[in-house]
Scaffold this motif. Sequence first.
Motif, PDB file in Angstrom:
ATOM      1  N   GLU A 257       0.836  -1.208   0.000  1.00  0.00           N
ATOM      2  CA  GLU A 257       0.000   0.000   0.000  1.00  0.00           C
ATOM      3  C   GLU A 257       0.866   1.252   0.000  1.00  0.00           C
ATOM      4  O   GLU A 257       0.476   2.297  -0.540  1.00  0.00           O
ATOM      5  N   ALA A 258       2.038   1.155   0.608  1.00  0.00           N
ATOM      6  CA  ALA A 258       2.946   2.301   0.672  1.00  0.00           C
ATOM      7  C   ALA A 258       3.552   2.628  -0.685  1.00  0.00           C
ATOM      8  O   ALA A 258       4.024   3.754  -0.901  1.00  0.00           O
ATOM      9  N   TYR A 259       3.566   1.675  -1.608  1.00  0.00           N
ATOM     10  CA  TYR A 259       4.152   1.919  -2.922  1.00  0.00           C
ATOM     11  C   TYR A 259       3.410   3.023  -3.666  1.00  0.00           C
ATOM     12  O   TYR A 259       4.008   3.773  -4.450  1.00  0.00           O
ATOM     13  N   ASP A 260       2.101   3.104  -3.453  1.00  0.00           N
ATOM     14  CA  ASP A 260       1.331   4.166  -4.098  1.00  0.00           C
ATOM     15  C   ASP A 260       1.865   5.536  -3.699  1.00  0.00           C
ATOM     16  O   ASP A 260       1.879   6.477  -4.510  1.00  0.00           O
ATOM     17  N   HIS A 261       2.307   5.656  -2.473  1.00  0.00           N
ATOM     18  CA  HIS A 261       2.821   6.935  -1.986  1.00  0.00           C
ATOM     19  C   HIS A 261       4.193   7.233  -2.583  1.00  0.00           C
ATOM     20  O   HIS A 261       4.528   8.400  -2.832  1.00  0.00           O
TER      21      HIS A 261
END
Length: 295
Positions: A257-261
């Motif tokens: 989920e952090a990859y989107d950031h």
Amino acid sequence: MTDSVTTGWNVAQVGGLLLPAADVDTAVSAFLRTSPPTLRWDVDFSFDWTQADADRLTEGERSAVQFITIIEDHLPGYFALYEQNFPVDDSVDRATYIHNRELYHFTVRWAQEEDTHARALTRYQLAAGLAERDALWDSLAEEGRKQFVLPYDEAVQFFTYPLVQEKATQIYYQHLRQAVGDPLLKEILVRLSKDEARHFSFFADMVRLYLERYGDAVVDPIREVIAQFRMPLADTIRGYWRWALKIADTARYDHTEAYDHLVKVVNRAVDARSDKVDELISFVTACRQMQTNPF
């Protein structure tokens, strides 16, 4: 800056491109301004520890608290990694020292806040009756004495890795807060997730500044972090993967989920996207879409 290779605890300094010290100061100053004295919290005075109640927690929630306490308590290992790769002594030249000294203003505040997280979670376990003091100290020492190593050669990678890790941790704390039944633990997790969000913002600023200044030259090192990414202590905690799956059942967690950031940081930093930047975004997006296992 002279070249060196990160092999573990005996590194004199990390290799690769460094930001000008003025850029580091910009990111550090922005971070420090996000936590004025009136908004800081303290383990001893910010909570009513008499309200801690483990009876309000499920077995999975108890396990999650124990897990994240170990992760947070490994702070000495995390901090040592930055001390060793960004030394502030005569092992580096003057310009590198100035860069590292500016970065140190962040790392000491970051370390203090992460250590506070560890103390808060430890205090909660004791106050809630999840563990006895000496047994808890012993279990934390079992993992805490192990080395923490990141397999990176480039300075930018030591900001890219925590960008993902801090955002992933923030997201998990938010999910866990929604799941747990003890109001005091919810309050603690709110504090922790806000701190992790601030830490993420610093590392995001650093990666953005790298991309703005060096562009394609730092794309491959950033890509390498994502290609090799594992959450902290994944290779050292006995039974890590079984434990990680168990706590993911308690509160939804997917570190990708952090990859989107990260993609958002790249897009903000680059006005005209090159082929290398396009490939990086495609790669990160593909990693996000293909991930099926937590942690």
